[in-house]
Design a protein around this motif. Structure first.
Motif, short mmCIF file in Angstrom:
data_model
loop_
_atom_site.label_atom_id
_atom_site.label_comp_id
_atom_site.label_asym_id
_atom_site.label_seq_id
_atom_site.Cartn_x
_atom_site.Cartn_y
_atom_site.Cartn_z
N ASP A 1 -50.92 -13.10 9.18
CA ASP A 1 -50.09 -12.47 8.14
C ASP A 1 -48.87 -13.36 7.94
O ASP A 1 -47.86 -13.22 8.62
CB ASP A 1 -49.69 -11.06 8.57
CG ASP A 1 -48.99 -10.30 7.44
OD1 ASP A 1 -48.68 -10.92 6.41
OD2 ASP A 1 -48.74 -9.08 7.61
N ILE A 2 -48.99 -14.30 7.02
CA ILE A 2 -47.95 -15.30 6.82
C ILE A 2 -47.77 -15.55 5.31
O ILE A 2 -48.67 -15.28 4.53
CB ILE A 2 -48.29 -16.64 7.52
CG1 ILE A 2 -49.63 -17.18 7.01
CG2 ILE A 2 -48.30 -16.47 9.03
CD1 ILE A 2 -50.05 -18.48 7.65
N PRO A 3 -46.63 -16.06 4.89
CA PRO A 3 -46.46 -16.40 3.47
C PRO A 3 -47.40 -17.53 3.06
O PRO A 3 -47.60 -18.50 3.82
CB PRO A 3 -45.00 -16.84 3.38
CG PRO A 3 -44.35 -16.30 4.62
CD PRO A 3 -45.40 -16.29 5.67
N VAL A 4 -47.99 -17.41 1.87
CA VAL A 4 -48.87 -18.47 1.36
C VAL A 4 -48.14 -19.81 1.37
O VAL A 4 -48.69 -20.84 1.79
CB VAL A 4 -49.35 -18.13 -0.06
CG1 VAL A 4 -50.04 -19.33 -0.69
CG2 VAL A 4 -50.27 -16.93 -0.05
N TYR B 1 -50.41 -14.11 2.90
CA TYR B 1 -51.76 -14.56 3.19
C TYR B 1 -52.22 -13.80 4.42
O TYR B 1 -51.71 -14.03 5.53
CB TYR B 1 -51.73 -16.07 3.45
CG TYR B 1 -53.06 -16.74 3.63
CD1 TYR B 1 -53.91 -16.92 2.54
CD2 TYR B 1 -53.46 -17.22 4.87
CE1 TYR B 1 -55.14 -17.58 2.68
CE2 TYR B 1 -54.68 -17.88 5.02
CZ TYR B 1 -55.51 -18.06 3.94
OH TYR B 1 -56.72 -18.70 4.09
N VAL B 2 -53.13 -12.84 4.23
CA VAL B 2 -53.50 -11.89 5.29
C VAL B 2 -54.99 -12.02 5.58
O VAL B 2 -55.82 -11.98 4.67
CB VAL B 2 -53.17 -10.44 4.88
CG1 VAL B 2 -53.53 -9.48 6.00
CG2 VAL B 2 -51.68 -10.32 4.51
N LEU B 3 -55.31 -12.15 6.87
CA LEU B 3 -56.71 -12.27 7.30
C LEU B 3 -57.04 -11.15 8.27
O LEU B 3 -56.26 -10.86 9.20
CB LEU B 3 -56.95 -13.62 7.99
CG LEU B 3 -56.57 -14.89 7.23
CD1 LEU B 3 -56.83 -16.12 8.09
CD2 LEU B 3 -57.32 -14.98 5.90
N HIS B 4 -58.21 -10.52 8.08
CA HIS B 4 -58.72 -9.50 8.98
C HIS B 4 -59.96 -10.03 9.69
O HIS B 4 -60.79 -10.71 9.07
CB HIS B 4 -59.10 -8.24 8.20
CG HIS B 4 -57.96 -7.60 7.46
ND1 HIS B 4 -57.22 -6.56 7.99
CD2 HIS B 4 -57.43 -7.86 6.24
CE1 HIS B 4 -56.29 -6.21 7.12
NE2 HIS B 4 -56.40 -6.98 6.04
N ALA C 1 -55.85 -20.89 0.47
CA ALA C 1 -54.39 -20.96 0.42
C ALA C 1 -53.91 -21.79 -0.77
O ALA C 1 -52.94 -21.42 -1.44
CB ALA C 1 -53.85 -21.56 1.73
N GLU C 2 -54.60 -22.89 -1.05
CA GLU C 2 -54.21 -23.72 -2.18
C GLU C 2 -54.43 -22.99 -3.50
O GLU C 2 -53.62 -23.11 -4.43
CB GLU C 2 -54.96 -25.04 -2.15
CG GLU C 2 -54.49 -25.98 -1.03
CD GLU C 2 -55.39 -27.18 -0.83
OE1 GLU C 2 -56.37 -27.31 -1.61
OE2 GLU C 2 -55.13 -27.97 0.08
N MET D 1 -53.02 -13.11 -1.07
CA MET D 1 -54.46 -13.04 -0.86
C MET D 1 -54.75 -12.35 0.45
O MET D 1 -54.06 -12.56 1.46
CB MET D 1 -55.07 -14.45 -0.86
CG MET D 1 -56.59 -14.47 -0.76
SD MET D 1 -57.27 -16.16 -0.80
CE MET D 1 -56.99 -16.62 -2.52
N GLU D 2 -55.78 -11.50 0.43
CA GLU D 2 -56.20 -10.79 1.63
C GLU D 2 -57.70 -11.00 1.79
O GLU D 2 -58.49 -10.73 0.87
CB GLU D 2 -55.87 -9.31 1.51
CG GLU D 2 -55.99 -8.55 2.83
CD GLU D 2 -55.25 -7.22 2.82
OE1 GLU D 2 -55.38 -6.47 3.80
OE2 GLU D 2 -54.52 -6.96 1.82
N LEU D 3 -58.12 -11.50 2.98
CA LEU D 3 -59.52 -11.81 3.23
C LEU D 3 -60.01 -11.06 4.45
O LEU D 3 -59.28 -10.87 5.43
CB LEU D 3 -59.70 -13.32 3.48
CG LEU D 3 -59.21 -14.29 2.41
CD1 LEU D 3 -59.45 -15.73 2.86
CD2 LEU D 3 -59.88 -14.02 1.07
N ASP D 4 -61.29 -10.63 4.40
CA ASP D 4 -61.96 -10.00 5.54
C ASP D 4 -62.99 -10.99 6.06
O ASP D 4 -64.05 -11.19 5.45
CB ASP D 4 -62.63 -8.70 5.11
CG ASP D 4 -63.25 -7.95 6.30
OD1 ASP D 4 -63.36 -8.56 7.39
OD2 ASP D 4 -63.62 -6.78 6.12
N LEU D 5 -62.70 -11.63 7.18
CA LEU D 5 -63.55 -12.69 7.70
C LEU D 5 -64.87 -12.18 8.24
O LEU D 5 -65.82 -12.96 8.40
CB LEU D 5 -62.80 -13.48 8.78
CG LEU D 5 -61.46 -14.08 8.35
CD1 LEU D 5 -60.92 -15.00 9.43
CD2 LEU D 5 -61.58 -14.81 7.02
N ASP D 6 -64.98 -10.88 8.50
CA ASP D 6 -66.26 -10.32 8.93
C ASP D 6 -67.30 -10.42 7.82
O ASP D 6 -68.51 -10.35 8.08
CB ASP D 6 -66.10 -8.85 9.33
CG ASP D 6 -65.20 -8.69 10.56
OD1 ASP D 6 -65.17 -9.62 11.39
OD2 ASP D 6 -64.53 -7.65 10.67
#
Length: 742
Positions: free
Chosen positions: A369-372, A358-361, A285-286, A295-300
């Motif tokens: 799904d929130i603003p950075v 800021y999106v996380l899967h 995030a920083e 930013m979009e991240l796939d935590l899997d």
């Protein structure tokens, strides 16, 4: 697996209150920032990122008092570490961090991972760490618990630093009852780099890769940031789940791999940042905030060493030895190849996106799904009430304490055996201070000194903090912390450059404690300006309490200085019989908070006399000029125990003595702790030019002898002590205290 609470259940049951997020903050997030209720993962992310440890929501208004620029500062606060120009296209990089609560709970791992974390801050900037320092504050050594914490902490620092091949060259260790239930473990790291290699924690460029590198993620350290942002008590004294576990061998590989990418392939890299407090969420995030990106991240895809980890656990884990890189699209395999060569994971876990979301899967679902900016920039600063403690007002209206010393020799012998004054060799001998073969002056002197390879330059470094002074008179105590550090740096023959700090205080919600924080930072800031040593990095550690009892407010100052000619390094020990002894600075009746007061009265009290910063700066400037000209044989600053202890230490580990005329001082003043003073020795042939330069600010007090006796003639006493015997008392005190039985 246990299912997370629904957003509605979170609102009703308020689990976030245990994660250092207030109800007002939760409502602001849900109503103003998101326009909906955050889910379990999102609530956890906000709790960590809005904690005091990550956001400084209470301390930011105070931190703005610090100066952070001058002609040499290349990078001030806001990145992994600060950067200062040392000429010739080179830079020194340094920062300090606290690891207080983890070290209190689990001394070995808490201290070890404190070292690991601060080293990553240094090489994330593109610098190679070249030295470590520490500042340790423990309770009294009259119980097994403190002795266990001391040995565990020191062993953790030593094991991690030694395995990394980074010398520990300086530090401080003090003992006071106020730290009994809340140890302070502050770690500082210093690195060197070419200015062209400076990196920043930035993620930018749509489509560029977000790469996770280093060790795998586990469940250790979850909510470490919020653990450090709450009062400490017996209830969480065994909260080991918030303590990370370190692997220095993994970190060594990570360091080399990162520096290879930074120095050999800068065109591949957009930005790099350590996964420190709050793990993946803080670094990602920083970096996105710095790059004004989404930013979009796939935590899997995150490498995991445990099964069934939730998104909440993955994002908030503070597993060690991990970094986040933003890599230019098309170079992902190039970066992976380098990390493969070091047998380290390097995985693309996401991409930079347009916009600012800021999106996380995770498990095929969008779990965030929130603003950075909601995590990094929209944190609500908290106004704090302030109240001057009644004890300080009372002390300011009372006459100062004046000790009656009937036996100066006995007072000196006793002071040399006090745990804070006594020789710390039994502790620092566990640290490798010579690895890398650049160490010129190691532990045991006023400042550590390393050479800058390939040049004539050197760097001096020190850590200093005295909570007793700040407790009695916060603003003056803050000034003294800077003065002590500057004296240590100049004593080595170096020009002070800048500082880093660790601000260790109790609960800021207590108006008296916040007043202490505000006043002491103001004092530090005043001294920074007077000494031209801006704050380029640092750390705030609040909530250092145990069962409602706060530590003394303890700002630690880490200072670095530049030696332009390494041949001009000044030792802290007397060098030759026949040299002349001078006292730099005036001695006053400064006994409040002194080691003598603590020894005689068993406690501290009173108000401190103010400090003449301009005069001290002028003294140090003239003294440094004489050192750089080669006119000074040795120098040692005066701190705990005053002149008596400093004179003794100047003779320890030599075969020399001194014959001193101190008839303008009383026996008590021999142990006064007036700040800004140094003892220096000057060869006979340099006396005239030295006295002309220093004038009245240098008082001739005697000569160095070959007798190995310390002889001092005072106004109301005589001191005639065998230095060998004094050194024995000083060296044996701490080992005996550490081995004693309850």
């Amino acid at each position: 697996m246990k299912q997370a609470m629904t957003p509605e259940e979170i609102k009703e049951k308020k689990p976030y209150l245990d994660w250092s997020l207030s109800e007002d903050e939760y409502n602001y997030i849900s109503e103003k920032l998101l326009g909906r209720l955050p889910n379990y993962t999102e609530t956890g992310l906000f709790s960590a990122m809005w904690s005091e440890h990550c956001s400084y929501k209470k301390s930011k208004p105070v931190l703005r008092l610090f100066p952070n620029k001058n002609a040499r500062v290349l990078q001030g606060p806001g990145e992994g570490a600060g950067v200062v120009d040392i000429d010739d296209g080179q830079a020194v990089v340094f920062k300090a961090e606290s690891h207080n609560h983890p070290t209190t709970v689990e001394p070995y791992q808490g201290a070890a991972t404190g070292i690991g974390g601060i080293l990553r801050d240094i090489f994330s900037m593109g610098a190679r760490p070249v030295a470590s320092l520490d500042s340790l504050h423990f309770g009294e050594l009259d119980n097994n618990t403190t002795r266990m914490k001391v040995t565990g902490t020191v062993r953790g620092i030593g094991d991690y630093g030694n395995c990394m091949g980074i010398p520990t060259v300086a530090g401080e260790t003090t003992f006071d009852p106020c730290y009994q239930g809340n140890v302070l473990c502050n770690a500082m790291s210093v690195g060197l780099m070419d200015q062209k290699d400076i990196q920043k924690g930035k993620a930018a460029g749509i489509g560029n890769a977000v790469m996770y590198v280093g060790a795998k993620t586990g469940r250790d350290g979850i909510h470490g940031a919020t653990f450090a942002s709450a009062d400490f008590s017996d209830e969480n004294a065994t909260q080991r789940s918030a303590v990370q576990v370190g692997d220095p061998f993994m970190e060594k590989l990570l360091l080399e791999a990162c520096l290879e990418v930074i120095t050999k392939h800068p065109d591949w890299l957009v930005g790099i940042q350590d996964m420190g407090a709050a793990g993946i969420v803080s670094s990602s995030a920083e970096m996105a905030s710095e790059g004004k990106s989404g930013m979009e991240l796939d935590l899997d895809l995150v490498p995991q060493r445990e099964t069934g980890m939730s998104a909440y656990e993955i994002m908030l884990s503070e597993s060690q030895e991990r970094m986040l890189l933003c890599v230019n699209k098309g170079h992902e395999e190039d970066v992976k190849k380098i990390f493969d060569d070091y047998d380290l994971d390097a995985v693309t876990i996401g991409r930079i996106t347009a916009g600012h979301q800021y999106v996380l899967h995770h498990d095929g679902q969008v779990v965030c799904d929130i603003p950075v900016a909601s995590l990094t920039d929209d944190v609500l600063e908290e106004a704090s009430e302030e109240k001057k403690p009644a004890r300080i007002t009372k002390a300011e209206g009372q006459p100062a304490w004046r000790p009656q010393i009937t036996n100066a020799e006995e007072a000196l012998r006793r002071l040399l055996q006090q745990s804070t004054v006594a020789d710390k060799q039994c502790l620092y001998q566990q640290y490798d201070s010579q690895v890398r073969t650049c160490t010129v002056v190691g532990p045991g002197s006023d400042a550590g000194v390393i050479r800058v390879r390939g040049t004539k330059k050197g760097l001096a470094m020190t850590t200093d903090g005295n909570g007793r002074f700040v407790y009695l008179s916060p603003k003056v105590g803050g000034k003294i912390a800077l003065v002590e550090a500057a004296c240590n740096i100049v004593a080595a023959g170096a020009e002070p450059l800048a500082i880093t700090d660790c601000l260790n205080y109790g609960d800021p919600n207590d108006p008296e404690i916040f007043w202490e924080l505000h006043q002491s930072v103001q004092g530090m800031a005043d001294a920074c300006r007077a000494l031209d040593t801006p704050v380029i990095s640092g750390n705030v550690s609040l909530y250092n309490e145990n069962n409602g009892h706060a530590i003394h407010p303890t700002p630690m100052v880490g200072m670095v200085g530049l030696i332009k000619d390494i041949d001009r390094v000044v030792p802290s020990f007397a060098q030759h019989a026949g040299d002349h002894v001078y006292l730099i600075g005036k001695t006053a009746d400064d006994f409040a908070g002194s080691e003598l007061q603590k020894m005689v009265q068993g406690d501290i009290s009173g108000a401190l006399n103010d400090v003449d910063l301009d005069r001290i700066h002028d003294n140090l400037r003239h003294l440094l000029s004489e050192m750089q000209a080669g006119h000074v044989a040795s120098a040692h600053d005066l701190s705990e125990g005053g002149l008596g202890v400093a004179l003794s230490e100047t003779l320890f580990k030599t075969d020399l003595g001194m014959d001193l005329d101190l008839r303008d001082l009383t026996a008590a003043q021999l142990f006064s702790e007036t700040p800004g003073r140094l003892v220096v020795t000057v060869p006979e042939e340099q006396v005239a030019v030295f006295e002309k330069s220093l004038g009245d600010n240098a008082k001739h007090i005697g000569t160095v002898t070959n007798t190995h006796w310390l002889e001092a003639h005072l106004a109301d006493a005589e001191v005639n002590q065998n230095v060998t015997e004094l050194q024995r008392l000083w060296e044996e005190a701490l080992p005996c205290q550490l081995k004693s039985k309850d």
